[in-house]
Every structure is written in structure tokens, then in C-alpha cells.
Design a protein around this motif. Structure first.
Motif, PDB file in Angstrom:
ATOM      1  N   PHE A   1     -67.214 108.277  13.607  1.00 49.88           N
ATOM      2  CA  PHE A   1     -67.642 109.172  14.693  1.00 49.88           C
ATOM      3  C   PHE A   1     -68.994 109.808  14.407  1.00 49.88           C
ATOM      4  CE2 PHE A   1     -67.006 113.882  13.865  1.00 49.88           C
ATOM      5  CZ  PHE A   1     -66.827 113.779  12.495  1.00 49.88           C
ATOM      6  N   ASP A   2     -69.530 110.454  15.400  1.00 46.49           N
ATOM      7  CA  ASP A   2     -70.787 111.196  15.374  1.00 46.49           C
ATOM      8  C   ASP A   2     -71.984 110.260  15.166  1.00 46.49           C
ATOM      9  OD1 ASP A   2     -72.367 113.308  15.776  1.00 46.49           O
ATOM     10  OD2 ASP A   2     -71.924 114.364  13.924  1.00 46.49           O
ATOM     11  N   TYR A   3     -72.479 109.750  16.279  1.00 47.89           N
ATOM     12  CA  TYR A   3     -73.507 108.715  16.237  1.00 47.89           C
ATOM     13  C   TYR A   3     -74.869 109.285  16.577  1.00 47.89           C
ATOM     14  CZ  TYR A   3     -69.324 105.916  16.084  1.00 47.89           C
ATOM     15  OH  TYR A   3     -68.113 105.398  15.708  1.00 47.89           O
TER      16      TYR A   3
ATOM     17  N   ILE B   1     -61.104 116.737  11.929  1.00 45.90           N
ATOM     18  CA  ILE B   1     -61.071 117.322  10.585  1.00 45.90           C
ATOM     19  C   ILE B   1     -61.850 116.396   9.666  1.00 45.90           C
ATOM     20  CG2 ILE B   1     -59.576 117.963   8.649  1.00 45.90           C
ATOM     21  CD1 ILE B   1     -57.473 118.718  10.756  1.00 45.90           C
ATOM     22  N   ARG B   2     -62.823 116.979   9.010  1.00 45.21           N
ATOM     23  CA  ARG B   2     -63.741 116.188   8.192  1.00 45.21           C
ATOM     24  C   ARG B   2     -63.529 116.517   6.729  1.00 45.21           C
ATOM     25  NH1 ARG B   2     -68.194 117.109  12.133  1.00 45.21           N
ATOM     26  NH2 ARG B   2     -67.051 117.927  13.906  1.00 45.21           N
ATOM     27  N   ILE B   3     -64.133 115.713   5.880  1.00 47.01           N
ATOM     28  CA  ILE B   3     -64.115 116.071   4.459  1.00 47.01           C
ATOM     29  C   ILE B   3     -64.709 117.469   4.320  1.00 47.01           C
ATOM     30  CG2 ILE B   3     -65.096 115.517   2.193  1.00 47.01           C
ATOM     31  CD1 ILE B   3     -64.663 112.557   2.841  1.00 47.01           C
TER      32      ILE B   3
ATOM     33  N   THR C   1     -70.811 114.313   4.335  1.00 50.14           N
ATOM     34  CA  THR C   1     -69.357 114.524   4.255  1.00 50.14           C
ATOM     35  C   THR C   1     -68.800 115.186   5.518  1.00 50.14           C
ATOM     36  OG1 THR C   1     -69.740 116.599   3.066  1.00 50.14           O
ATOM     37  CG2 THR C   1     -69.232 114.651   1.730  1.00 50.14           C
ATOM     38  N   ASP C   2     -69.647 115.864   6.274  1.00 53.79           N
ATOM     39  CA  ASP C   2     -69.166 116.479   7.519  1.00 53.79           C
ATOM     40  C   ASP C   2     -69.062 115.460   8.645  1.00 53.79           C
ATOM     41  OD1 ASP C   2     -72.084 116.725   7.060  1.00 53.79           O
ATOM     42  OD2 ASP C   2     -72.114 117.383   9.135  1.00 53.79           O
ATOM     43  N   ASN C   3     -69.520 114.245   8.407  1.00 56.52           N
ATOM     44  CA  ASN C   3     -69.394 113.189   9.420  1.00 56.52           C
ATOM     45  C   ASN C   3     -68.304 112.189   9.063  1.00 56.52           C
ATOM     46  OD1 ASN C   3     -71.278 114.251  11.159  1.00 56.52           O
ATOM     47  ND2 ASN C   3     -72.969 113.017  10.378  1.00 56.52           N
ATOM     48  N   ILE C   4     -67.479 112.520   8.067  1.00 53.79           N
ATOM     49  CA  ILE C   4     -66.382 111.628   7.671  1.00 53.79           C
ATOM     50  C   ILE C   4     -65.059 112.268   8.083  1.00 53.79           C
ATOM     51  CG2 ILE C   4     -65.269 110.369   5.784  1.00 53.79           C
ATOM     52  CD1 ILE C   4     -68.246 109.581   6.335  1.00 53.79           C
TER      53      ILE C   4
HETATM   54 MG    MG Z   1     -71.961 115.764  12.608  1.00 57.27          MG
END
Ligand code: MG
Ligand code: AMP
Length: 468
Positions: free
Chosen positions: A262-264, A183-185, A252-255
Motif C-alpha cells: 500500500f501507499d503508492y 497498522i504498520r510496523i 517502516t511506516d509503509n509496511i
Molecule cells: Mg505512508
């Protein structure tokens, strides 16, 4: 033997939150990496490689898991521009489980598992090099004490992909990450954008029940959640700085709302301290540069607070948001001292040290990771540091304030300088040239020996630093 404890909590959120999808049918399934340590921890260590590929190459459901994978819906700000056309476009939530050690709800999330309703023009795939890079990033970060997703599985899938940023055609893979929530921002942003207050409330309740259960019964759940997320995300910012890590794409979708890194993608480690150091070639203005990461996290958290307004009030949300910087300023010295194996003192002592530390690293351009390696345990390492390739820098006038400040801290109980890792001349690092050198033999002759030797070395580093 540890029992695997499947969970299917995400389904409880309801159909508004995801789309059931099918995995791609890959021409090949070649196992390239399995995280046996984490597999054992969660009760999957007994799987044969064949069984492993059935679940993490062909995505046959794990016992007790979702019948079909769920592509998650979300929006996000990308480089500060709002994008309502995001969502799991090349991944899905494959399964969930409970960590038997600490009871956390963990997700198996994929990258490169095929097209979904959110793929737009994309192929839904991941390059093998991208998969290898994510494994290297997560293994390093875990060893350096950063709260990160794990690269649970990497399977080569036998396709030829075309990419602008890699010599093409290039090989393909599917990665399964083990993560504390997906679940991301941006998950909140989508609901706020759709003015879907009911779903927003449901997501807040879900996040509290599953990720912040100690907040159950809070009078203002949205404000309580924001306060908790702010704390976790600020701590992550401090950990990245202490690790010398640039994530590269802090949209914000990677937080993650659990504060797990995450998501490198285009990540890099710093060669030496440089706040302007930028990871992504497409980050032309340096928006997500090393030294701007805490600021970006604060900006992202403000977006989360905005989403929660319909459920709370400015008066309740603002104080939570205003804790970002105090928490970060307290956490940064602690994170640096923790990496050095030193017990923090009072705030003034800690801050004085950090000022000296950055002052020295900035003027001397000493190799960033070498400093932590050389000064593990502070004065305990003085003799070792005198033999370091950076020893000359430690004799300079610029080092004097650091040397004095180091004296103020006692070593932590987990400092173990007897570990063979500390007999090395240089620490294990993962600078961009090293990443490319690990990739080259794989690309040229399918030779994975350096990749495997590197993971072994990182494992030794993790042990040496006493990371559980
Ligand atoms: Mg992403
Ligand atoms: P990322 O930069 O990986 O965080 O992804 C940003 C957005 O682009 C997400 O919605 C991804 O699902 C989507 N995306 C990235 N690469 C691809 C791809 N190869 N195919 C489909 N969607 C993609």
C-alpha cells in the motif's frame, strides 16, 4: 443484494492510538473513479454517484461507522532514519467493514483529506496526478496477482496545490483506499519508542484477534504474530519481484502488518530486469531499488522484532525472524511460476528455473512483462512466443536453459490462452512513459478517455490471468 457490514473495531484500541479529526471542506467534488467491482463485493454497489460523493468526497459517516474519522498515530524509519514525527498527516481511517466474501476486516483509509495533528508543515492534500497514479498502480498490481490495497474512490476537489515535483499550481484530489488494515510496523515502533508496554500488548492482541485469528491462545503472542507477519511480508516481496514492481518508499511506516502492499508514491514498473532500477528521484543511493526490496523488507521486519522484545524474548523472536529468507527463497519461484501459469515442482527444479530466468532476462534485456505474457502456460505458448516482438531473443543461445527449464512444469488449470488478451502483440504495461501519456490529456484538456480505456484494458488483463 450484498449487505454492507460496518465495523468500528479500531476504536476498541483506545484513545492512545488515534486522534478524531474533521475532513477538509473541499470547494468541489467531482467523481473521477469508483471501484464498482469492490463496491459490489462489500455491499456499496447500489450507491448513486451523489451518495458516493457524500461519503467519499464529504466524508459523511457510512451507516454504522465512526462518528468522526480517526487520524492514526505512528512513527517510522524513513530511509533508515528514525522519525517520531509521523502519523496520518493527510489521511485518516474513515470507516471499517467486513468483507462478506472472506470475513476480512477492511479499512477505508484516505489520502488527501486535509490537515490533522500530524500534518506538520504540510497541507494535508493529494495532487490529482498522485491520485491517478495510485489508481493505476493498484489496478495493475491486482491484475498481476499482487496482494494490494484497492483504490476504492478518487474524487477531484477543485483546489490548486503547489508541489516541488509537479508543474504547479496543480489539481487536487482525495483518494479512499480499501485496505486490509492500516497498522504498520511504525505503529508498533511508536509504542516501543514511548516504552508503552501496555499499549504494545493491546496492539499485539488486536492484530491477532482481527488479522491473524488462528493465532488466538498462542503461548507467546508477540512471537506468534512476528512469525505470521514475516511470512506475509516475505510473500509480498516475492510478488513485487514477479510483477516487476518497485514500490519506491519502503519506510517502516509503509509496511502493513497484513503484508498488503500500500501507499503508492513514486512507484515504477521495470522496463527490463535490472536490480539497480530505482523509482524515487530522491532515493539517491538506490536504497529501495528493485533488487534491494526483499532485503529492505527483512530490515524492516527486524525493526518490528525489536519492538516486540519487551513482550517476548530474543530466543523466541529470533527463529521467527530467521524465516524471512527461507520463505522468500521458496516464494519467489512460486510467484514467478504462478505468473507464468505453471505448476511448481520440487525446490531444486523451481530454483533451477529461476536461475535460468534471471540469467536470460539479465543478459538479453528482454522486456520484463513481455516474457510473462509470451510464456504464459510455458510450452503451450511456444507458437505465440515465436510471433512475439521479442521472438529473436527467444532464439538466442542464452534462452536455451530457460526453454529446457520451462519443459519441467505443467500448465496450471487457470491458463486460458483463448482469452482475447493473449491475441495481443504486447501485454498491457504501465511503464513511466505510459503513465505520463495517460496523465497528459487529463492535464491538457480534462480528457479522461485514455485513463478509462486503460482501466478497461487492465480489467481484461486481470480476467485473462484469472485473478478473482
Ligand atoms: Mg505512508
Ligand atoms: P508518505 O511519504 O506518504 O508515506 O508520508 C510520510 C509522512 O508525511 C506521513 O506522516 C504523511 O502523513 C506525511 N505527509 C505527506 N504528505 C503530506 C502533506 N501534503 N500534508 C501533510 N502531511 C503529509
Amino acid at each position: 443484494m450484498t449487505q454492507f457490514i460496518a465495523a468500528r473495531r479500531h476504536e476498541e484500541l483506545g484513545a492512545e492510538f488515534f486522534d478524531p479529526v474533521a475532513p477538509a471542506d473541499f470547494p468541489q467534488n467531482i467523481l473521477r473513479h469508483r471501484d464498482q467491482r469492490w463496491a459490489e463485493r462489500i455491499g456499496l454497489g447500489h450507491l448513486s454517484d451523489e451518495e458516493w460523493l457524500r461519503h467519499f468526497g464529504r466524508f459523511e459517516p457510512l451507516p454504522g461507522s465512526f462518528e468522526r474519522p480517526l487520524a492514526l498515530r505512528y512513527h517510522g524509519h524513513q530511509f533508515r532514519t528514525y522519525n517520531p514525527d509521523l502519523g496520518d498527516g493527510r489521511g485518516f481511517l474513515f470507516a471499517q467493514c467486513i468483507d462478506p466474501v472472506d470475513g476480512r476486516l477492511l479499512d477505508f483509509g484516505t489520502k488527501g483529506s486535509g490537515r490533522t495533528p500530524w500534518s506538520r508543515g504540510g497541507d494535508g492534500k493529494l495532487t490529482l496526478k498522485g491520485g491517478v497514479r495510485e489508481v493505476l498502480a493498484t489496478e495493475m498490481l491486482e491484475a498481476l496477482g499482487v496482494y494490494t490495497s484497492k483504490s476504492f474512490s478518487l474524487v477531484e476537489t477543485g483546489e490548486a496545490l503547489y508541489r516541488g515535483d509537479e508543474p504547479s499550481p496543480t489539481r487536487s484530489s482525495v483518494l479512499t483506499r480499501l485496505s486490509h488494515s492500516h497498522i504498520r510496523i511504525g505503529t508498533f515502533q511508536r509504542l516501543a519508542y514511548n516504552e508503552d508496554e501496555e499499549s504494545l500488548r493491546r496492539l499485539v492482541d488486536y492484530a491477532i484477534a482481527n488479522y491473524y485469528p488462528h493465532l488466538a491462545g498462542a503461548a507467546d503472542p508477540a512471537a506468534a504474530l512476528l512469525e505470521a507477519v514475516v511470512e506475509k511480508v516475505a510473500l509480498l516481496g516475492a510478488q513485487w519481484i514477479a510483477a516487476g514492481f518497485v514500490h519506491g518508499v519502503l519506510n517502516t511506516d509503509n509496511i502493513n502488518i497484513t503484508g498488503e502492499s500500500f501507499d503508492y508514491g513514486p512507484w515504477r514498473f521495470l522496463p527490463h530486469y535490472d536490480p539497480e532500477f530505482t523509482a524515487a528521484y530522491f532515493d539517491e543511493t538506490g536504497l529501495y531499488a528493485f533488487g534491494r526490496q526483499p532485503d529492505t523488507l527483512a530490515w524492516n521486519l527486524t525493526r518490528l522484532a525489536e519492538c516486540l522484545l519487551p513482550l517476548s524474548s530474543i530466543e523466541a523472536l529470533e527463529p521467527a525472524l530467521n524465516t524471512v529468507w527461507p520463505i522468500f527463497r521458496d516464494a519467489l519461484p512460486r510467484a514467478i511460476l504462478r505468473r507464468l501459469g505453471l505448476e511448481p515442482g520440487d525446490a531444486d527444479t523451481n530454483n533451477g528455473f529461476v536461475t535460468a530466468f534471471f540469467g536470460f532476462l539479465s543478459t538479453s534485456k528482454a522486456p520484463y512483462e513481455q516474457f510473462f505474457f509470451d510464456w504464459r502456460g510455458g510450452a503451450l505458448s511456444a507458437e505465440r512466443a515465436a510471433r512475439s516482438p521479442a521472438a529473436e531473443l527467444y532464439m538466442s543461445e542464452a534462452f536455451r536453459p530457460v526453454a529446457n527449464a520451462l519443459e519441467s512444469f505443467a500448465p496450471s488449470a487457470d491458463v486460458n490462452l483463448e482469452h482475447p488478451y493473449f491475441a495481443r502483440e504486447r501485454p498491457r504495461t504501465m511503464l513511466i512513459d505510459q503513465v505520463e501519456a495517460i496523465w497528459a490529456p487529463i492535464a491538457e484538456s480534462d480528457d479522461w478517455s485514455l485513463f478509462q480505456a486503460t482501466l478497461k484494458e487492465i480489467g481484461e488483463m486481470r480476467e485473462a490471468y484469472g485473478v478473482a
